[in-house]
Write a protein that holds these residues in place. Structure first.
Motif, short mmCIF file in Angstrom:
data_model
loop_
_atom_site.label_atom_id
_atom_site.label_comp_id
_atom_site.label_asym_id
_atom_site.label_seq_id
_atom_site.Cartn_x
_atom_site.Cartn_y
_atom_site.Cartn_z
N UNK A 153 -1.48 -11.21 3.64
CA UNK A 153 -0.02 -11.26 3.55
C UNK A 153 0.62 -11.25 4.92
N UNK A 154 -0.12 -10.76 5.94
CA UNK A 154 0.37 -10.68 7.30
C UNK A 154 -0.54 -11.45 8.25
N UNK A 155 0.01 -11.91 9.38
CA UNK A 155 -0.77 -12.71 10.32
C UNK A 155 -1.93 -11.92 10.91
N UNK A 156 -1.68 -10.64 11.21
CA UNK A 156 -2.75 -9.79 11.72
C UNK A 156 -3.67 -9.41 10.56
N UNK A 157 -4.91 -9.88 10.54
CA UNK A 157 -5.78 -9.63 9.38
C UNK A 157 -6.05 -8.16 9.13
N UNK A 158 -5.93 -7.33 10.16
CA UNK A 158 -6.20 -5.90 10.00
C UNK A 158 -4.95 -5.09 9.66
N UNK A 159 -3.83 -5.77 9.48
CA UNK A 159 -2.60 -5.09 9.09
C UNK A 159 -2.82 -4.40 7.74
N UNK A 160 -2.49 -3.11 7.62
CA UNK A 160 -2.73 -2.40 6.36
C UNK A 160 -1.99 -2.99 5.17
N UNK A 161 -0.93 -3.77 5.44
CA UNK A 161 -0.20 -4.39 4.35
C UNK A 161 -0.99 -5.50 3.67
N UNK A 162 -2.09 -5.91 4.28
CA UNK A 162 -2.97 -6.90 3.63
C UNK A 162 -3.81 -6.25 2.52
N UNK A 163 -3.96 -4.95 2.58
CA UNK A 163 -4.70 -4.23 1.53
C UNK A 163 -3.70 -3.89 0.43
N UNK A 177 0.80 -1.22 0.00
CA UNK A 177 0.00 0.00 0.00
C UNK A 177 0.83 1.27 0.00
N UNK A 178 2.17 1.14 0.02
CA UNK A 178 3.01 2.32 -0.17
C UNK A 178 3.18 2.62 -1.66
N UNK A 179 2.96 1.62 -2.49
CA UNK A 179 3.04 1.81 -3.94
C UNK A 179 1.66 2.10 -4.51
N UNK A 180 0.69 1.28 -4.12
CA UNK A 180 -0.70 1.48 -4.57
C UNK A 180 -1.60 1.34 -3.35
N UNK A 181 -2.35 2.38 -3.04
CA UNK A 181 -3.27 2.36 -1.90
C UNK A 181 -4.65 2.83 -2.35
N UNK A 182 -5.64 2.49 -1.55
CA UNK A 182 -7.03 2.81 -1.88
C UNK A 182 -7.72 3.45 -0.68
N UNK A 183 -8.57 4.44 -0.93
CA UNK A 183 -9.42 4.93 0.16
C UNK A 183 -10.35 3.82 0.62
N UNK A 234 -6.69 -7.41 -3.07
CA UNK A 234 -6.83 -7.97 -1.72
C UNK A 234 -7.30 -6.87 -0.76
N UNK A 235 -8.11 -7.25 0.21
CA UNK A 235 -8.60 -6.31 1.22
C UNK A 235 -8.31 -6.88 2.60
N UNK A 236 -8.66 -6.12 3.64
CA UNK A 236 -8.69 -6.67 4.99
C UNK A 236 -10.13 -7.06 5.30
N UNK A 237 -10.41 -7.67 6.45
CA UNK A 237 -11.78 -8.14 6.72
C UNK A 237 -12.77 -7.06 7.13
N UNK A 238 -12.35 -5.80 7.20
CA UNK A 238 -13.28 -4.74 7.57
C UNK A 238 -14.42 -4.66 6.55
#
Length: 272
Positions: free
Chosen positions: A233-243, A90-96, A173-177
């Protein structure tokens, strides 16, 4: 009488010896044939393994070139070699939140990525004639190229390769929110798929010829998919790197290698 019985026993013993010698001779021939066949099979399997390994090596070469070129522009991507993935965090491509279009500040990164892809990928796919267009490209397509850094030369197709790209999947890919109630998408599956689709459209807007790359079956190599939060991509499902956006490379597998292997394993009339 004794001599006659003795001769019969002696003849019987000689016959048994002859039969045993013949059996040993046949056994040695069968063993020799088996050894020759084994060596032939080993050589064939080794050759097949090398052919299949060439597919992995070619994919590694593609991913390495893309990653190094992105790094030359200050964009640090991640490569997962085993899965054949170029990971765009998400440092290269991020979404609102709950939106499918990337943040405007990331558009120049997409322009850089499209330029690099247009230099690297034609070396590993069939390419139809260049698309001629009079439409002006979006201004952000070149902003990143000018402002982020100096490009490295990656367009080197001098080597002849026996393995090319089968498919490139742009994966969202998204997070579970859960998505917002006001969002245009019912859930994260639809949202992730549309994010991937929009990234592909933006890449194509900067480099229309990306859409003219084909595999050996004359099918276009680019596709999109959405996985929502199912492949974090990360164990914590809410980690922003999963988006994130992943770009997955699937290589062609040499058909002749599989056909020859199946013939040896199953016989000439049965194949995988």
């Amino acid at each position: 009488m004794r001599n006659h019985n003795y001769e019969k026993k002696q003849n019987l013993w000689m016959s048994l010896c002859d039969i045993l010698a013949a059996m040993i001779f046949v056994f040695l021939i069968v063993l020799a044939v088996f050894c020759i066949q084994y060596e032939s099979d080993q050589a064939h399997f080794k050759n097949t393994k090398e052919i299949l390994q060439s597919s992995m090596n070619t994919r590694k070469e593609i991913l390495t070139k893309l990653q190094e070129a992105l790094r030359s522009y200050g964009l640090n991507s991640e490569v997962i070699l085993q899965a054949g993935i170029l990971r765009l965090n998400n440092e290269i491509i991020s979404f609102p939140a709950s939106e499918a279009n990337p943040n405007t500040i990331n558009l120049q990164n997409i322009g850089v990525l499209s330029k690099i892809m247009s230099e690297v990928l034609p070396c590993y796919a069939k390419q139809k004639p260049a698309v001629l267009t009079t439409e002006e490209l979006p201004i952000w397509c070149d902003v990143g190229l000018k402002n982020i850094g100096a490009s490295v030369s990656v367009n080197n197709c001098s080597n002849t390769r026996s393995v090319n790209i089968e498919t490139i999947m742009i994966e969202g890919h998204t997070d579970p929110t859960p998505v917002k109630k006001t969002a245009s998408y019912p859930d994260n599956f639809a949202l992730s798929a549309m994010r991937a689709s929009n990234i592909w459209k933006l890449l194509k807007a900067c480099q229309p010829n990306l859409a003219e790359l084909y595999n050996e079956n004359n099918n276009k190599i680019f596709g999109v998919s959405g996985y929502a939060y199912l492949r974090p991509a990360q164990k914590n499902p809410n980690d922003p790197r999963n988006r994130r956006i992943d770009v997955r490379f699937v290589m062609e597998q040499p058909k002749e290698a599989f056909i020859n292997l199946s013939k040896r394993l199953l016989g000439p009339h049965q194949q995988f």
